[in-house]
Write an enzyme that holds these catalytic residues in place. Sequence first.
Site, PDB file in Angstrom:
ATOM      1  N   SER A   1     -15.832  25.980 -26.594  1.00  0.00           N
ATOM      2  CA  SER A   1     -15.984  24.745 -27.354  1.00  0.00           C
ATOM      3  C   SER A   1     -14.964  24.763 -28.480  1.00  0.00           C
ATOM      4  CB  SER A   1     -17.399  24.680 -27.932  1.00  0.00           C
ATOM      5  OG  SER A   1     -17.428  23.829 -29.046  1.00  0.00           O
TER       6      SER A   1
ATOM      7  N   GLN B   1      -7.188  -2.157   4.290  1.00  0.00           N
ATOM      8  CA  GLN B   1      -6.225  -1.373   3.513  1.00  0.00           C
ATOM      9  C   GLN B   1      -6.930  -0.618   2.375  1.00  0.00           C
ATOM     10  OE1 GLN B   1      -2.183  -2.903   3.049  1.00  0.00           O
ATOM     11  NE2 GLN B   1      -2.546  -2.919   0.851  1.00  0.00           N
TER      12      GLN B   1
ATOM     13  N   LYS C   1      -8.245   3.514   2.270  1.00  0.00           N
ATOM     14  CA  LYS C   1      -7.488   4.755   2.113  1.00  0.00           C
ATOM     15  C   LYS C   1      -7.743   5.493   0.799  1.00  0.00           C
ATOM     16  CE  LYS C   1      -4.388   2.788   5.233  1.00  0.00           C
ATOM     17  NZ  LYS C   1      -5.339   1.651   5.223  1.00  0.00           N
TER      18      LYS C   1
ATOM     19  N   LYS D   1     -19.738  29.358 -27.950  1.00  0.00           N
ATOM     20  CA  LYS D   1     -20.028  28.718 -26.667  1.00  0.00           C
ATOM     21  C   LYS D   1     -19.192  29.239 -25.511  1.00  0.00           C
ATOM     22  CE  LYS D   1     -21.921  24.903 -26.348  1.00  0.00           C
ATOM     23  NZ  LYS D   1     -23.172  24.547 -25.693  1.00  0.00           N
TER      24      LYS D   1
ATOM     25  N   ASN E   1     -19.135  27.584 -21.826  1.00  0.00           N
ATOM     26  CA  ASN E   1     -19.762  26.497 -21.069  1.00  0.00           C
ATOM     27  C   ASN E   1     -19.490  26.588 -19.569  1.00  0.00           C
ATOM     28  OD1 ASN E   1     -20.735  25.302 -23.439  1.00  0.00           O
ATOM     29  ND2 ASN E   1     -18.785  24.261 -23.783  1.00  0.00           N
TER      30      ASN E   1
ATOM     31  N   SER F   1       0.826  -1.223   0.000  1.00  0.00           N
ATOM     32  CA  SER F   1       0.000   0.000   0.000  1.00  0.00           C
ATOM     33  C   SER F   1       0.854   1.263   0.000  1.00  0.00           C
ATOM     34  CB  SER F   1      -0.929   0.004   1.220  1.00  0.00           C
ATOM     35  OG  SER F   1      -0.178  -0.173   2.405  1.00  0.00           O
TER      36      SER F   1
ATOM     37  N   GLU G   1     -20.578  22.094 -13.825  1.00  0.00           N
ATOM     38  CA  GLU G   1     -20.875  20.761 -14.386  1.00  0.00           C
ATOM     39  C   GLU G   1     -19.951  19.700 -13.796  1.00  0.00           C
ATOM     40  OE1 GLU G   1     -22.536  21.289 -18.868  1.00  0.00           O
ATOM     41  OE2 GLU G   1     -20.514  21.994 -18.527  1.00  0.00           O
TER      42      GLU G   1
ATOM     43  N   THR H   1     -41.194  26.129  -7.721  1.00  0.00           N
ATOM     44  CA  THR H   1     -41.426  24.778  -7.215  1.00  0.00           C
ATOM     45  C   THR H   1     -41.768  23.997  -8.473  1.00  0.00           C
ATOM     46  OG1 THR H   1     -43.770  25.202  -6.816  1.00  0.00           O
ATOM     47  CG2 THR H   1     -42.292  25.575  -4.964  1.00  0.00           C
ATOM     48  N   HIS H   2     -41.317  22.762  -8.536  1.00  0.00           N
ATOM     49  CA  HIS H   2     -41.492  21.948  -9.762  1.00  0.00           C
ATOM     50  C   HIS H   2     -40.859  22.622 -10.984  1.00  0.00           C
ATOM     51  CE1 HIS H   2     -44.623  19.875  -7.364  1.00  0.00           C
ATOM     52  NE2 HIS H   2     -44.935  21.105  -6.985  1.00  0.00           N
TER      53      HIS H   2
ATOM     54  N   ASN I   1      -1.862  -2.653  13.176  1.00  0.00           N
ATOM     55  CA  ASN I   1      -3.325  -2.535  13.188  1.00  0.00           C
ATOM     56  C   ASN I   1      -3.794  -1.305  13.972  1.00  0.00           C
ATOM     57  OD1 ASN I   1      -3.060  -4.895  11.838  1.00  0.00           O
ATOM     58  ND2 ASN I   1      -3.927  -6.212  13.425  1.00  0.00           N
TER      59      ASN I   1
HETATM   60  N1  ARG Z   1      -1.208  -1.348   5.197  1.00  0.00           N
HETATM   61  C1  ARG Z   1      -2.099  -1.859   6.195  1.00  0.00           C
HETATM   62  C2  ARG Z   1      -3.454  -1.124   6.106  1.00  0.00           C
HETATM   63  O1  ARG Z   1      -3.524  -0.182   5.399  1.00  0.00           O
HETATM   64  C3  ARG Z   1      -1.511  -1.642   7.543  1.00  0.00           C
HETATM   65  C4  ARG Z   1      -1.967  -2.627   8.562  1.00  0.00           C
HETATM   66  C5  ARG Z   1      -1.519  -3.976   8.169  1.00  0.00           C
HETATM   67  N2  ARG Z   1      -1.726  -4.927   9.211  1.00  0.00           N
HETATM   68  C6  ARG Z   1      -1.584  -6.211   8.981  1.00  0.00           C
HETATM   69  N3  ARG Z   1      -1.774  -6.983   9.985  1.00  0.00           N
HETATM   70  N4  ARG Z   1      -1.342  -6.698   7.796  1.00  0.00           N
HETATM   71  O2  ARG Z   1      -4.417  -1.481   6.711  1.00  0.00           O
END
Ligand code: ARG
Length: 459
Positions: free
Chosen positions: A279, A324, A327, A285, A287, A25, A292, A157-158, A112
């Site tokens: 455009s 993981q 993120k 144009k 835009n 990661s 948007e 409204t509407h 963790n």
């Molecule tokens: N890269 C992991 C995550 O984003 C970190 C925690 C990993 N823990 C493990 N026991 N493999 O969650």
Amino acid sequence: MTDKKLWAGRFNQPTDAFVEAFTASVEFDQRLAEYDIQGSIAHASMLAKQGVLSEDERDLIIAGLEKIRRQIAAGGFTWSVALEDVHMNIEAALTEDIGDAGKKLHTGRSRNDQVATDVRLWLRDEIIAIQEEIRRFQQALLQIAEREAETILPGFTHLQTAQPITFGHHMLAWFEMLQRDYGRFTDCSVRMNELPLGAAALAGATYPIDREYSAKLLGFDRPCANSLDAVSDRDFAIEFSAAASILMMHLSRMSEELIIWSSAQFGFITLSDSFCTGSSIMPQKKNPDVPELVRGKSGRIFGHLMGLLTLMKSQPLAYNKDNQEDKEPLFDTVDNLKGCLKVFADMVPEITCNHEAMRNAALKGFATATDLADYLVRKGIPFRDAHEVVGKAVALCVARDCDLAELSLQELQHFNTAIDDDVFDYLTLEGSVAARDHIGGTAPAQVRNAIAAARKRIQ
Ligand code: ARG
């Protein structure tokens, strides 16, 4: 720096090359580096206070982490996919630099609780940045509301002409939407402000750790009460995404209005050239790309909310590698949300209102029909009967293609004899908006009061 895996002890074979990249990661979670370092400094300080690390070890660790922080900031840190994630990259670099003391940093900790802490620390700061942008946008709305407190346009409204309103009043409606958004982010931030660290892998640590102390060092209100929950909970990410989605829904609705208002058919507003594009084929144009795109971006942010809910829905306690996957959606949500807020806060003060077009539109579609009914009620006619009378008058106007105010007094009296020549005061647009003179109403005087009150609310 060696890429030796920090967990390789029980393994006899190297990780498959694809699996190594597949499970890593670091490419995206290196973004958490600053928070990982903050968490590690607090953890080392706590361990030293409790006598688990010596003060020398603590000082070496902190100096080493600060050095890494500077390297990362200067772009001189080498990230390794073989070291999987931000946590192990930093820990390995620390050990490489300071030796054995670096190997002691992970005492009483797991990735963790570490990652759960990092994400909370990061998101807490991002929420502050988001709330600052919300405030800037709200200030812009108040400024334009003040400028256009008397500007009349049809309210819909509407998407059918309903009653005249003031443009300032409309901007204040947007302000209220953002005010609730601001509060939702505060709620999320307050609920999230508990420290996972100390939960270790899932069951807690066997060392005499002081979680209250770590919490204090990192600005958390308290440690999470349950170690299993601490490492597995991603409610805060979902709650944040829900708040982000509601905000994006609001921005998308505002975008839709800006797009409609700036069309040739409406012509109510002109967006500044700096927020529009042309455009490549149609020379005429201009835009409204910015609104948007904001409307379009709401899709990915709602998607991330669904993604996070689905990510969590079948996970048994406690930590699973699934997490993981939290993120990238979070990062993408934060980046896009901040972008959308910034562009709105910059664009809105640059809007020009085309007063004539708004006024002409308000004069069409019998926007003051309710005012005529209210007038009759004040003359003693029950509202339902008044409604009927005005409906008939409108039908005549439709047949003649004229406005209510263009009927003669005699013609109006034909519908009801209670009508006097003072009726025309109520059929004007100015009379109509000025009459809605109470808290939350569209009268210019009320809009000005509401602006003053709003300024106090966001102080
Ligand atoms: N890269 C992991 C995550 O984003 C970190 C925690 C990993 N823990 C493990 N026991 N493999 O969650």
